[in-house]
Design a protein around this motif. Sequence first.
Motif, short mmCIF file in Angstrom:
data_model
loop_
_atom_site.label_atom_id
_atom_site.label_comp_id
_atom_site.label_asym_id
_atom_site.label_seq_id
_atom_site.Cartn_x
_atom_site.Cartn_y
_atom_site.Cartn_z
N GLU A 33 0.83 -1.20 0.00
CA GLU A 33 0.00 0.00 0.00
C GLU A 33 0.86 1.25 0.00
OE1 GLU A 33 -2.74 -0.23 3.26
OE2 GLU A 33 -3.93 -1.79 2.31
N GLU A 34 2.07 1.12 0.58
CA GLU A 34 2.95 2.30 0.68
C GLU A 34 4.40 1.86 0.81
OE1 GLU A 34 3.39 6.21 3.61
OE2 GLU A 34 2.20 4.51 4.27
N VAL A 35 5.26 2.50 0.03
CA VAL A 35 6.70 2.31 0.20
C VAL A 35 7.13 3.30 1.28
CG1 VAL A 35 8.97 2.46 -0.88
CG2 VAL A 35 7.02 1.59 -2.20
N LEU A 36 7.63 2.78 2.38
CA LEU A 36 7.97 3.64 3.51
C LEU A 36 9.39 4.19 3.42
CD1 LEU A 36 6.42 1.45 6.35
CD2 LEU A 36 5.45 3.52 5.32
N ALA A 37 10.36 3.31 3.12
CA ALA A 37 11.76 3.75 3.14
C ALA A 37 12.66 2.70 2.48
CB ALA A 37 12.22 4.00 4.57
N PHE A 38 13.87 3.15 2.20
CA PHE A 38 14.96 2.28 1.73
C PHE A 38 16.21 2.65 2.51
CE2 PHE A 38 12.34 2.79 -2.14
CZ PHE A 38 12.12 1.46 -2.46
N GLU A 39 17.10 1.68 2.63
CA GLU A 39 18.44 1.99 3.10
C GLU A 39 19.40 1.07 2.36
OE1 GLU A 39 19.42 1.21 7.28
OE2 GLU A 39 17.70 -0.14 7.39
N PRO A 40 20.59 1.59 2.03
CA PRO A 40 21.53 0.74 1.30
C PRO A 40 22.00 -0.41 2.18
CG PRO A 40 22.57 2.82 1.91
CD PRO A 40 21.13 2.90 2.34
N GLY A 41 21.92 -1.61 1.64
CA GLY A 41 22.34 -2.77 2.40
C GLY A 41 21.92 -4.06 1.74
N ASP A 42 22.55 -5.14 2.18
CA ASP A 42 22.26 -6.45 1.61
C ASP A 42 21.63 -7.35 2.67
OD1 ASP A 42 24.38 -6.96 3.27
OD2 ASP A 42 25.81 -7.39 1.67
N ARG A 43 21.73 -8.65 2.46
CA ARG A 43 21.12 -9.62 3.38
C ARG A 43 21.63 -9.48 4.82
NH1 ARG A 43 16.95 -11.70 1.19
NH2 ARG A 43 17.13 -12.48 -0.92
N LEU A 44 22.88 -9.09 4.98
CA LEU A 44 23.43 -8.92 6.31
C LEU A 44 22.69 -7.82 7.08
CD1 LEU A 44 25.58 -9.74 8.38
CD2 LEU A 44 27.11 -8.08 7.31
N LEU A 45 22.47 -6.67 6.44
CA LEU A 45 21.73 -5.59 7.09
C LEU A 45 20.27 -6.00 7.30
CD1 LEU A 45 21.60 -2.74 8.25
CD2 LEU A 45 21.10 -1.92 5.93
N GLU A 46 19.70 -6.66 6.31
CA GLU A 46 18.32 -7.14 6.47
C GLU A 46 18.21 -8.03 7.71
OE1 GLU A 46 15.06 -9.62 3.85
OE2 GLU A 46 17.14 -10.31 3.91
N ARG A 47 19.14 -8.95 7.88
CA ARG A 47 19.14 -9.85 9.03
C ARG A 47 19.25 -9.05 10.34
NH1 ARG A 47 23.76 -13.10 8.45
NH2 ARG A 47 22.81 -13.67 6.48
N ARG A 48 20.11 -8.02 10.34
CA ARG A 48 20.23 -7.18 11.55
C ARG A 48 18.93 -6.47 11.86
NH1 ARG A 48 25.92 -5.00 10.07
NH2 ARG A 48 24.68 -3.37 9.14
N ARG A 49 18.24 -5.97 10.83
CA ARG A 49 16.95 -5.29 11.05
C ARG A 49 15.90 -6.29 11.56
NH1 ARG A 49 19.59 -1.35 11.76
NH2 ARG A 49 20.14 0.03 10.06
N HIS A 50 15.92 -7.50 11.02
CA HIS A 50 14.98 -8.51 11.50
C HIS A 50 15.23 -8.81 12.98
CE1 HIS A 50 13.82 -10.35 7.32
NE2 HIS A 50 13.60 -9.05 7.39
N GLU A 51 16.50 -8.86 13.37
CA GLU A 51 16.83 -9.09 14.78
C GLU A 51 16.44 -7.88 15.63
OE1 GLU A 51 21.01 -9.98 14.67
OE2 GLU A 51 20.68 -11.92 13.69
#
Length: 187
Positions: free
Chosen positions: A120-138
């Motif tokens: 419904e809405e794109v909120l944000a982006f940040e440069p990063g790969d799977r490693l950053l994604e994993r950190r955000r999930h944690e």
Amino acid sequence: MTTACGIRSRDGATCAEPIEPGAPLPLCTTHLLLAHDWVERTTGAVDLLPAPCAACGHPVGRRYPAGLVCERCDWRVGDVPDDGVTDASVDVVYYVRWRDRVKIGTSASPRRRLAVLPVEEVLAFEPGDRLLERRRHEQFAAHRFAGTEWFALHADIRAHVADLTIGVGDPWVLVDRWTSHRLAARA
């Protein structure tokens, strides 16, 4: 109150045509149109592209007397991108909202990826790969729907998204900027 245009020509003659009602400047229709045409030649007129931009895929352009260019990346319509331009990828972590949930994922091609997601809405982006994604999930694990990349739209996530979007009206602008930097680095 003046009711005539009053613009002076180079030879000193005064325009006596009536001022266009409601115009932002006290000019007649002819002089308003001349000013409009001059501004349009200088800044271009927004127009849909005949096909999405060959370089970035954006559908909107600007029409100038010299031709049509993409509004997002300034690629001239009709020019063929050099090898490697269209495959410039930038790994990003994306935050998209669907109802009261936020998906935190990653992609090297966010436009293609988000085109197939319920968003419904794109909120944000940040440069990063799977490693950053994993950190955000944690980081946001307390708000995660088990076994998914979806999270409850919680104040913690809202605050993080707000930090990522300070001074940014459209999150896609950042993706375009990062892609442009990647292209420039290749040159």
